[in-house]
Design a protein around this motif. Structure first.
Motif, PDB file in Angstrom:
ATOM      1  N   ASN A   1       0.857  -1.183   0.000  1.00  0.00           N
ATOM      2  CA  ASN A   1       0.000   0.000   0.000  1.00  0.00           C
ATOM      3  C   ASN A   1       0.897   1.237   0.000  1.00  0.00           C
ATOM      4  OD1 ASN A   1      -2.548  -1.235   0.095  1.00  0.00           O
ATOM      5  ND2 ASN A   1      -2.382  -1.552   2.317  1.00  0.00           N
ATOM      6  N   ILE A   2       0.488   2.273  -0.723  1.00  0.00           N
ATOM      7  CA  ILE A   2       1.276   3.504  -0.804  1.00  0.00           C
ATOM      8  C   ILE A   2       0.431   4.674  -0.306  1.00  0.00           C
ATOM      9  CG2 ILE A   2       2.472   5.105  -2.336  1.00  0.00           C
ATOM     10  CD1 ILE A   2       3.066   2.763  -4.177  1.00  0.00           C
ATOM     11  N   TYR A   3       1.019   5.484   0.598  1.00  0.00           N
ATOM     12  CA  TYR A   3       0.369   6.685   1.130  1.00  0.00           C
ATOM     13  C   TYR A   3       1.336   7.848   0.907  1.00  0.00           C
ATOM     14  CZ  TYR A   3      -2.414   3.131   3.496  1.00  0.00           C
ATOM     15  OH  TYR A   3      -3.200   2.052   3.767  1.00  0.00           O
ATOM     16  N   SER A   4       0.814   9.000   0.505  1.00  0.00           N
ATOM     17  CA  SER A   4       1.713  10.138   0.243  1.00  0.00           C
ATOM     18  C   SER A   4       0.975  11.449   0.469  1.00  0.00           C
ATOM     19  CB  SER A   4       2.239  10.078  -1.196  1.00  0.00           C
ATOM     20  OG  SER A   4       1.169  10.163  -2.117  1.00  0.00           O
TER      21      SER A   4
ATOM     22  N   LYS B   1       1.874  -2.978   7.846  1.00  0.00           N
ATOM     23  CA  LYS B   1       3.063  -3.248   8.656  1.00  0.00           C
ATOM     24  C   LYS B   1       4.304  -2.928   7.801  1.00  0.00           C
ATOM     25  CE  LYS B   1       3.617  -8.125   7.355  1.00  0.00           C
ATOM     26  NZ  LYS B   1       3.781  -9.519   7.839  1.00  0.00           N
ATOM     27  N   ASP B   2       5.473  -3.010   8.426  1.00  0.00           N
ATOM     28  CA  ASP B   2       6.753  -2.824   7.715  1.00  0.00           C
ATOM     29  C   ASP B   2       6.761  -1.506   6.923  1.00  0.00           C
ATOM     30  OD1 ASP B   2       7.369  -5.311   8.724  1.00  0.00           O
ATOM     31  OD2 ASP B   2       6.967  -6.372   6.842  1.00  0.00           O
ATOM     32  N   PHE B   3       6.699  -0.380   7.634  1.00  0.00           N
ATOM     33  CA  PHE B   3       6.600   0.927   6.985  1.00  0.00           C
ATOM     34  C   PHE B   3       7.959   1.365   6.404  1.00  0.00           C
ATOM     35  CE2 PHE B   3       3.759   1.293  10.893  1.00  0.00           C
ATOM     36  CZ  PHE B   3       2.702   0.656  10.258  1.00  0.00           C
ATOM     37  N   ARG B   4       7.951   1.951   5.191  1.00  0.00           N
ATOM     38  CA  ARG B   4       9.134   2.513   4.552  1.00  0.00           C
ATOM     39  C   ARG B   4       8.838   3.987   4.231  1.00  0.00           C
ATOM     40  NH1 ARG B   4       9.087  -2.644   1.457  1.00  0.00           N
ATOM     41  NH2 ARG B   4       9.253  -4.208   3.097  1.00  0.00           N
ATOM     42  N   TYR B   5       9.783   4.896   4.585  1.00  0.00           N
ATOM     43  CA  TYR B   5       9.532   6.336   4.483  1.00  0.00           C
ATOM     44  C   TYR B   5      10.406   6.952   3.388  1.00  0.00           C
ATOM     45  CZ  TYR B   5       7.903   5.448   9.277  1.00  0.00           C
ATOM     46  OH  TYR B   5       7.293   4.957  10.406  1.00  0.00           O
ATOM     47  N   GLN B   6       9.857   7.964   2.707  1.00  0.00           N
ATOM     48  CA  GLN B   6      10.634   8.782   1.772  1.00  0.00           C
ATOM     49  C   GLN B   6      10.230  10.250   1.966  1.00  0.00           C
ATOM     50  OE1 GLN B   6      10.042   7.338  -2.226  1.00  0.00           O
ATOM     51  NE2 GLN B   6      11.596   5.744  -2.007  1.00  0.00           N
ATOM     52  N   LEU B   7      11.254  11.143   2.048  1.00  0.00           N
ATOM     53  CA  LEU B   7      11.000  12.566   2.246  1.00  0.00           C
ATOM     54  C   LEU B   7      11.766  13.364   1.186  1.00  0.00           C
ATOM     55  CD1 LEU B   7      11.462  12.811   6.131  1.00  0.00           C
ATOM     56  CD2 LEU B   7       9.320  12.531   4.858  1.00  0.00           C
TER      57      LEU B   7
ATOM     58  N   SER C   1      15.945  20.898   8.776  1.00  0.00           N
ATOM     59  CA  SER C   1      17.088  21.639   9.354  1.00  0.00           C
ATOM     60  C   SER C   1      16.808  23.132   9.445  1.00  0.00           C
ATOM     61  CB  SER C   1      18.343  21.376   8.533  1.00  0.00           C
ATOM     62  OG  SER C   1      18.140  21.750   7.176  1.00  0.00           O
ATOM     63  N   THR C   2      15.887  23.616   8.641  1.00  0.00           N
ATOM     64  CA  THR C   2      15.466  25.026   8.700  1.00  0.00           C
ATOM     65  C   THR C   2      13.952  25.050   8.827  1.00  0.00           C
ATOM     66  OG1 THR C   2      15.345  25.141   6.270  1.00  0.00           O
ATOM     67  CG2 THR C   2      17.431  25.801   7.302  1.00  0.00           C
ATOM     68  N   PRO C   3      13.392  26.149   9.395  1.00  0.00           N
ATOM     69  CA  PRO C   3      11.941  26.192   9.592  1.00  0.00           C
ATOM     70  C   PRO C   3      11.197  26.504   8.280  1.00  0.00           C
ATOM     71  CG  PRO C   3      12.939  28.218  10.368  1.00  0.00           C
ATOM     72  CD  PRO C   3      14.082  27.343   9.971  1.00  0.00           C
ATOM     73  N   ASN C   4       9.849  26.235   8.349  1.00  0.00           N
ATOM     74  CA  ASN C   4       8.932  26.614   7.271  1.00  0.00           C
ATOM     75  C   ASN C   4       9.329  26.018   5.914  1.00  0.00           C
ATOM     76  OD1 ASN C   4       7.435  28.316   9.101  1.00  0.00           O
ATOM     77  ND2 ASN C   4       9.080  29.837   8.886  1.00  0.00           N
ATOM     78  N   VAL C   5       9.628  24.732   5.937  1.00  0.00           N
ATOM     79  CA  VAL C   5      10.018  24.037   4.701  1.00  0.00           C
ATOM     80  C   VAL C   5       8.884  23.083   4.295  1.00  0.00           C
ATOM     81  CG1 VAL C   5      11.667  22.458   3.626  1.00  0.00           C
ATOM     82  CG2 VAL C   5      12.462  24.200   5.260  1.00  0.00           C
ATOM     83  N   GLU C   6       8.518  23.132   3.028  1.00  0.00           N
ATOM     84  CA  GLU C   6       7.509  22.206   2.514  1.00  0.00           C
ATOM     85  C   GLU C   6       8.196  20.879   2.172  1.00  0.00           C
ATOM     86  OE1 GLU C   6       3.867  21.980  -0.794  1.00  0.00           O
ATOM     87  OE2 GLU C   6       5.347  23.610  -0.903  1.00  0.00           O
ATOM     88  N   VAL C   7       7.581  19.789   2.655  1.00  0.00           N
ATOM     89  CA  VAL C   7       8.154  18.455   2.462  1.00  0.00           C
ATOM     90  C   VAL C   7       7.118  17.555   1.786  1.00  0.00           C
ATOM     91  CG1 VAL C   7       9.160  16.423   3.582  1.00  0.00           C
ATOM     92  CG2 VAL C   7       9.594  18.715   4.502  1.00  0.00           C
ATOM     93  N   SER C   8       7.559  16.889   0.721  1.00  0.00           N
ATOM     94  CA  SER C   8       6.720  15.863   0.085  1.00  0.00           C
ATOM     95  C   SER C   8       7.096  14.515   0.693  1.00  0.00           C
ATOM     96  CB  SER C   8       6.959  15.844  -1.427  1.00  0.00           C
ATOM     97  OG  SER C   8       6.123  14.873  -2.040  1.00  0.00           O
ATOM     98  N   TRP C   9       6.121  13.807   1.261  1.00  0.00           N
ATOM     99  CA  TRP C   9       6.406  12.554   1.966  1.00  0.00           C
ATOM    100  C   TRP C   9       5.677  11.370   1.322  1.00  0.00           C
ATOM    101  CZ3 TRP C   9       2.239   9.956   3.864  1.00  0.00           C
ATOM    102  CH2 TRP C   9       1.061  10.691   4.061  1.00  0.00           C
ATOM    103  N   GLN C  10       6.228  10.195   1.491  1.00  0.00           N
ATOM    104  CA  GLN C  10       5.595   8.957   1.008  1.00  0.00           C
ATOM    105  C   GLN C  10       5.924   7.824   1.959  1.00  0.00           C
ATOM    106  OE1 GLN C  10       5.598   7.729  -3.281  1.00  0.00           O
ATOM    107  NE2 GLN C  10       6.709   5.934  -2.517  1.00  0.00           N
ATOM    108  N   ILE C  11       4.891   7.049   2.331  1.00  0.00           N
ATOM    109  CA  ILE C  11       5.076   5.840   3.134  1.00  0.00           C
ATOM    110  C   ILE C  11       4.591   4.645   2.323  1.00  0.00           C
ATOM    111  CG2 ILE C  11       4.371   4.566   5.196  1.00  0.00           C
ATOM    112  CD1 ILE C  11       4.194   7.116   6.698  1.00  0.00           C
ATOM    113  N   THR C  12       5.467   3.669   2.160  1.00  0.00           N
ATOM    114  CA  THR C  12       5.087   2.397   1.536  1.00  0.00           C
ATOM    115  C   THR C  12       4.995   1.356   2.639  1.00  0.00           C
ATOM    116  OG1 THR C  12       6.279   3.014  -0.468  1.00  0.00           O
ATOM    117  CG2 THR C  12       5.680   0.704  -0.224  1.00  0.00           C
ATOM    118  N   ALA C  13       3.875   0.619   2.652  1.00  0.00           N
ATOM    119  CA  ALA C  13       3.651  -0.357   3.728  1.00  0.00           C
ATOM    120  C   ALA C  13       3.180  -1.680   3.128  1.00  0.00           C
ATOM    121  CB  ALA C  13       2.616   0.176   4.705  1.00  0.00           C
ATOM    122  N   VAL C  14       3.447  -2.750   3.855  1.00  0.00           N
ATOM    123  CA  VAL C  14       2.980  -4.085   3.456  1.00  0.00           C
ATOM    124  C   VAL C  14       1.606  -4.329   4.087  1.00  0.00           C
ATOM    125  CG1 VAL C  14       3.446  -6.570   3.561  1.00  0.00           C
ATOM    126  CG2 VAL C  14       5.337  -4.943   3.258  1.00  0.00           C
ATOM    127  N   ARG C  15       0.674  -4.853   3.284  1.00  0.00           N
ATOM    128  CA  ARG C  15      -0.673  -5.127   3.800  1.00  0.00           C
ATOM    129  C   ARG C  15      -0.602  -6.105   4.965  1.00  0.00           C
ATOM    130  NH1 ARG C  15      -4.776  -6.835  -0.831  1.00  0.00           N
ATOM    131  NH2 ARG C  15      -5.858  -7.510   1.076  1.00  0.00           N
TER     132      ARG C  15
END
Length: 449
Positions: free
Chosen positions: A316-319, A343-349, A374-388
């Motif tokens: 499953n992919i969440y972003s 379960k088994d979460f994998r992160y990408q930033l 490392s600095t404030p007010n930064v926009e981050v694109s995130w993604q979590i890949t997980a096993v069902r």
């Protein structure tokens, strides 16, 4: 006193329909007086009776006539054409009993009958032919009103002999046997013929199944119900077929709950189009997969096609995107079911718009995780890949590599220069058909047949 010296009865049967009862019967008698002299050229009164069982039995038919004797004293009449006194000559069931003919004569032409004679009616060639129905032994064929009835307890066979048949009506020949139900001399009729299978032949309404041909629509209909039949299936002469509901499978005594129900394994060779949703409660195995839509930039003329994302794991992919605060932190809230389903979460930033470092400060807990930059007010694109981790996935894990059930076969034999006999589907179907035949030979169906 005058007397009836000689009595002759001859059956000359007129048949309008094969096996139909006679409508007239010729009768002749020679009239002599007490001195044995012929009564010639004289009009006589005559009453004729058909008696049942014995010469003194019940009269089932009586008529009178006034014929004239000829020069030899012979009087000839046709029984059934005189003046009826009682009964109906055409409804006598000649096959049910013995019959006698009784004649009474008044030599003066009136009704004071003084000459009487009686004799049993005997068969002659025409009567014997009618009795045998042109070769059917015995008196199985008789009439019941306008109906012709067969009382035989065995089979009625048209064509070659079938001595061991358990079928009531058989058309048997080695030269393409045929039996026809249809219109006589007319095409395109709405009701061109029907074959009925009724639950009770004496029931006034229709209760059962029937096959009906509609020549105007060039269609054969299969109709069933009680007591208001309705169409089950329609088969058109052009080859098109329509069926209200259909179930395919071994559980043939259970009615389908949908328009089409398939139990067991099924194969489709060729393209299948489904207009609507497809719900699959099990796994899907495929050689490839895409989505296909109208192209957003040219929807009338082009498609947009993308391949599915493939993985050896059930993923499953969440972003999403999130922006850190003045301290460089942001908390991302995931769906409430996230930890229950995965379960088994994998992160990408990935940071957006500025060079900065980004880390997962706190892993997922309580369906939330924390990002720090490392600095404030930064926009981050995130993604979590997980096993069902749902119950179905836990019980049906994908095995990336597995042995084939049918060794030496291919899913796509044409890609390897092999014939269809090496197709896995072909070999599987051959096995299933042999197993089904073996089951059919070992047991009767639910109807005991």
């Amino acid at each position: 006193m005058k007397k009836l010296y000689t009595l002759l009865a001859t059956l000359l049967i007129s048949l309008t329909v094969f096996g139909q009862a006679p409508e007239k019967m010729s009768y002749q008698a020679v009239v002599r007086d007490a001195s044995d002299a012929l009564v010639v050229s004289t009009a006589v009164g005559m009453q004729i009776s058909i008696l049942q069982t014995t010469s003194t039995g019940t009269a089932v038919y009586v008529e009178t006539q006034t014929p004239t004797t000829n020069a030899n004293g012979l009087v000839s009449v046709e029984i059934g054409s005189g003046t009826v006194v009682s009964g109906d000559f055409t409804t006598i069931d000649w096959s049910s009993d013995s019959y006698f003919i009784k004649s009474e004569i008044d030599p003066l032409g009136g009704t004071a009958y003084t000459i009487t004679g009686a004799s049993q009616l005997l068969s002659v060639p025409y009567a014997l032919f009618a009795k045998n129905s042109g070769g059917v032994a015995g008196a199985e064929w008789n009439t019941n009103g306008n109906n012709i009835r067969n009382t035989n307890s065995g089979s009625v066979v048209v064509g070659s002999s079938v001595p061991n048949s358990n079928i009531n009506f058989v058309v048997s020949t080695n030269a393409s046997p045929k039996a026809a139900i249809g219109n006589n001399g007319g095409f395109n009729n709405v009701n061109s013929g029907e074959l009925h299978f009724v639950e009770d032949a004496t029931y006034a309404a229709e209760c059962g199944l029937k096959i009906q041909h509609n020549g105007a629509a060039n269609s054969l209909y299969f109709i069933g119900g009680c007591s208001a039949p309705d169409t089950i299936a329609r088969f058109n002469r052009s080859g098109y077929s329509n069926m209200r509901q259909l179930r395919l499978g071994l559980n043939y005594n259970s009615n389908p709950t949908t328009q089409l129900s398939v139990d067991g394994n099924s194969d489709f060779t060729g393209n299948v189009t489904i207009t609507g949703d497809l719900n699959v409660t099990g796994n899907i195995a495929k050689g490839g997969g895409t989505f296909k839509i109208d192209h957003p930039l040219d929807p009338k003329n082009q498609y947009l096609v993308h391949s599915f994302v493939e993985s050896p794991e059930m993923m499953n992919i969440y972003s999403g995107n999130a922006k850190t605060d003045t301290n460089g932190y942001v908390t991302v809230t995931l769906p409430s079911y996230f930890e229950a389903a995965n379960k088994d979460f994998r992160y990408q930033l990935t940071t957006i718009g500025t060079f900065a470092q980004a880390i997962v400060k706190e892993k997922v807990t309580g369906n939330k995780f924390v990002i720090q930059t490392s600095t404030p007010n930064v926009e981050v694109s995130w993604q979590i890949t997980a096993v069902r981790a749902d119950k179905f996935a836990n019980e049906n894990r994908i095995v990336p590599e597995k042995e084939k059930e049918f060794k030496g076969t291919y899913l796509h034999p044409e890609l390897y220069g092999a014939g269809k006999e090496q197709s896995e589907t072909f070999v599987r179907n051959q096995k299933l058909m042999k197993e089904a035949d073996a089951i059919d030979k070992r047991k009767n169906n639910a109807d005991g047949q």
